[in-house]
Scaffold this motif. Structure first.
Motif, PDB file in Angstrom:
ATOM      1  N   UNK A  49      -8.719  30.828   3.212  1.00 48.99           N
ATOM      2  CA  UNK A  49      -9.546  30.307   4.017  1.00 48.99           C
ATOM      3  C   UNK A  49     -10.087  29.100   3.560  1.00 48.99           C
ATOM      4  N   UNK A  50     -10.349  28.983   2.171  1.00 51.29           N
ATOM      5  CA  UNK A  50     -10.927  27.844   1.486  1.00 51.29           C
ATOM      6  C   UNK A  50     -10.030  26.498   1.708  1.00 51.29           C
ATOM      7  N   UNK A  51      -8.706  27.113   1.368  1.00 52.86           N
ATOM      8  CA  UNK A  51      -7.815  25.881   1.472  1.00 52.86           C
ATOM      9  C   UNK A  51      -7.390  25.346   2.971  1.00 52.86           C
ATOM     10  N   UNK A  52      -7.743  26.325   3.923  1.00 48.62           N
ATOM     11  CA  UNK A  52      -7.514  26.004   5.354  1.00 48.62           C
ATOM     12  C   UNK A  52      -8.958  25.091   5.557  1.00 48.62           C
ATOM     13  N   UNK A  53      -9.889  25.270   5.000  1.00 49.87           N
ATOM     14  CA  UNK A  53     -11.124  24.425   5.243  1.00 49.87           C
ATOM     15  C   UNK A  53     -11.198  23.024   4.888  1.00 49.87           C
ATOM     16  N   UNK A  54     -10.302  23.031   3.456  1.00 46.54           N
ATOM     17  CA  UNK A  54     -10.178  21.845   2.797  1.00 46.54           C
ATOM     18  C   UNK A  54      -9.066  20.907   3.639  1.00 46.54           C
ATOM     19  N   UNK A  55      -8.066  21.364   4.051  1.00 47.86           N
ATOM     20  CA  UNK A  55      -7.124  20.999   4.871  1.00 47.86           C
ATOM     21  C   UNK A  55      -7.530  20.184   6.357  1.00 47.86           C
ATOM     22  N   UNK A  56      -8.376  20.977   6.764  1.00 52.13           N
ATOM     23  CA  UNK A  56      -8.995  20.844   8.226  1.00 52.13           C
ATOM     24  C   UNK A  56      -9.865  19.567   7.996  1.00 52.13           C
ATOM     25  N   UNK A  57     -10.807  19.559   6.816  1.00 49.83           N
ATOM     26  CA  UNK A  57     -11.801  18.345   6.675  1.00 49.83           C
ATOM     27  C   UNK A  57     -10.961  17.191   6.164  1.00 49.83           C
ATOM     28  N   UNK A  58      -9.859  17.308   5.409  1.00 49.26           N
ATOM     29  CA  UNK A  58      -8.971  16.164   5.160  1.00 49.26           C
ATOM     30  C   UNK A  58      -8.334  15.520   6.463  1.00 49.26           C
ATOM     31  N   UNK A  59      -7.843  16.405   7.237  1.00 49.40           N
ATOM     32  CA  UNK A  59      -7.255  15.880   8.532  1.00 49.40           C
ATOM     33  C   UNK A  59      -8.310  15.344   9.288  1.00 49.40           C
ATOM     34  N   UNK A  60      -9.526  15.629   9.305  1.00 49.63           N
ATOM     35  CA  UNK A  60     -10.485  15.159  10.211  1.00 49.63           C
ATOM     36  C   UNK A  60     -10.847  13.784   9.350  1.00 49.63           C
ATOM     37  N   UNK A  61     -11.043  13.409   8.188  1.00 49.76           N
ATOM     38  CA  UNK A  61     -11.094  12.474   7.601  1.00 49.76           C
ATOM     39  C   UNK A  61     -10.133  11.366   7.856  1.00 49.76           C
ATOM     40  N   UNK A  62      -8.876  11.676   7.847  1.00 54.74           N
ATOM     41  CA  UNK A  62      -7.776  10.897   8.243  1.00 54.74           C
ATOM     42  C   UNK A  62      -7.924  10.557   9.693  1.00 54.74           C
ATOM     43  N   UNK A  63      -8.192  11.350  10.561  1.00 52.76           N
ATOM     44  CA  UNK A  63      -8.475  10.840  11.875  1.00 52.76           C
ATOM     45  C   UNK A  63      -9.418   9.831  11.970  1.00 52.76           C
ATOM     46  N   UNK A  64     -10.885  10.073  11.320  1.00 50.34           N
ATOM     47  CA  UNK A  64     -11.590   9.065  11.582  1.00 50.34           C
ATOM     48  C   UNK A  64     -11.421   7.718  11.070  1.00 50.34           C
ATOM     49  N   UNK A  74     -23.901   2.055  11.619  1.00 54.28           N
ATOM     50  CA  UNK A  74     -23.882   3.304  12.951  1.00 54.28           C
ATOM     51  C   UNK A  74     -23.424   4.496  12.399  1.00 54.28           C
ATOM     52  N   UNK A  75     -23.580   5.561  13.229  1.00 54.58           N
ATOM     53  CA  UNK A  75     -23.188   6.725  12.951  1.00 54.58           C
ATOM     54  C   UNK A  75     -22.126   7.256  14.398  1.00 54.58           C
ATOM     55  N   UNK A  76     -21.020   7.795  14.261  1.00 58.43           N
ATOM     56  CA  UNK A  76     -20.523   8.455  15.344  1.00 58.43           C
ATOM     57  C   UNK A  76     -20.590  10.067  14.999  1.00 58.43           C
ATOM     58  N   UNK A  77     -21.127  10.374  16.048  1.00 55.14           N
ATOM     59  CA  UNK A  77     -21.433  11.865  16.480  1.00 55.14           C
ATOM     60  C   UNK A  77     -20.251  12.559  16.896  1.00 55.14           C
ATOM     61  N   UNK A  78     -19.396  13.155  16.529  1.00 53.17           N
ATOM     62  CA  UNK A  78     -17.906  13.381  16.923  1.00 53.17           C
ATOM     63  C   UNK A  78     -17.894  14.969  17.144  1.00 53.17           C
ATOM     64  N   UNK A  79     -16.842  15.236  18.156  1.00 53.37           N
ATOM     65  CA  UNK A  79     -16.453  16.638  18.441  1.00 53.37           C
ATOM     66  C   UNK A  79     -14.827  16.683  18.299  1.00 53.37           C
ATOM     67  N   UNK A  80     -14.393  17.313  17.657  1.00 51.29           N
ATOM     68  CA  UNK A  80     -12.886  17.438  17.539  1.00 51.29           C
ATOM     69  C   UNK A  80     -12.275  18.859  18.068  1.00 51.29           C
ATOM     70  N   UNK A  81     -11.171  18.626  18.494  1.00 55.92           N
ATOM     71  CA  UNK A  81     -10.375  20.045  18.798  1.00 55.92           C
ATOM     72  C   UNK A  81      -8.818  19.920  18.008  1.00 55.92           C
ATOM     73  N   UNK A  82      -8.333  20.748  17.543  1.00 54.72           N
ATOM     74  CA  UNK A  82      -6.991  21.098  16.965  1.00 54.72           C
ATOM     75  C   UNK A  82      -6.161  21.808  17.996  1.00 54.72           C
ATOM     76  N   UNK A  83      -5.114  21.002  18.334  1.00 53.68           N
ATOM     77  CA  UNK A  83      -4.018  21.643  19.351  1.00 53.68           C
ATOM     78  C   UNK A  83      -2.788  21.493  18.622  1.00 53.68           C
ATOM     79  N   UNK A  84      -1.928  22.503  18.514  1.00 46.57           N
ATOM     80  CA  UNK A  84      -0.534  22.455  17.920  1.00 46.57           C
ATOM     81  C   UNK A  84      -0.726  21.804  16.431  1.00 46.57           C
TER      82      UNK A  84
END
Length: 177
Positions: free
Chosen positions: A6-21, A113-123
């Motif tokens: 679960x911790x590794x999945x959380x880290x992977x999700x946060x890294x994917x979100x960082x790459x997205x922004x 500035x700040x962006x207040x973002x909402x994200x969704x993971x599909x596929x």
């Protein structure tokens, strides 16, 4: 699922979100509207106060027109905070944004500035679902044209579009959808 997984999945999700922004910054600054559009779900929305509210296709047209007013832009991601809940997440992204107008009377507008973002993971892929932008500070000044001639020992200037050095120097960048 164990705690470690679960911790590794959380880290992977946060890294994917960082790459997205950060991909958002690259897309805007290089004027790569195909890449920019690929970062959004079809039902996503953008809110930029009185300047713009709408979906991703209208946002692409808005951004392209707005950026035509600037010879150069640079959007820097400074701090990120993400909260992940399964295939959904929210983020607060602190940014410093630079905009330089065209012409002999050019000026620079620099904002925080700040962006207040909402994200969704599909596929397995994270994309923007909604973004609201808030301005924390702004400054405007006249461009010092000589500073661009003297700085960085003659390094080529960054440019919007495919003539930017990154498209020639980095072979993995620019490969997308």
């Amino acid at each position: 699922m164990g705690i470690r997984e679960a911790g590794l999945q959380e880290i992977a999700a946060r890294e994917a979100l960082r790459r997205l922004v950060t991909a958002y910054s690259r897309a805007v600054d290089r004027r790569d509207f195909k890449l920019l559009r690929s970062l959004y779900h079809d039902e996503a929305y953008e809110e930029h106060g009185d300047m713009f509210v709408g979906g991703p296709d209208d946002y692409m047209a808005f951004v392209e027109k707005a950026l035509s007013n600037y010879a150069a832009t640079a959007h820097y991601v400074v701090n990120t905070s993400f909260e992940v809940d399964g295939d959904r997440a929210e983020g607060e992204v602190y940014k410093i944004n630079y905009h330089r107008t065209h012409g002999p009377d050019a000026h620079e507008v620099i904002t925080g500035s700040r962006s207040l973002d909402r994200y969704r993971r599909d596929g397995g892929e994270w994309r923007f679902l909604g973004r609201s932008i808030t301005l924390d500070w702004s400054t405007r000044r006249v461009v010092d044209a000589d500073a661009y001639k003297d700085f960085a020992a003659g390094s080529p200037p960054g440019q919007p579009g495919p003539d930017d050095l990154s498209y020639r120097a980095l072979t993995l960048f620019g490969r997308h959808g």
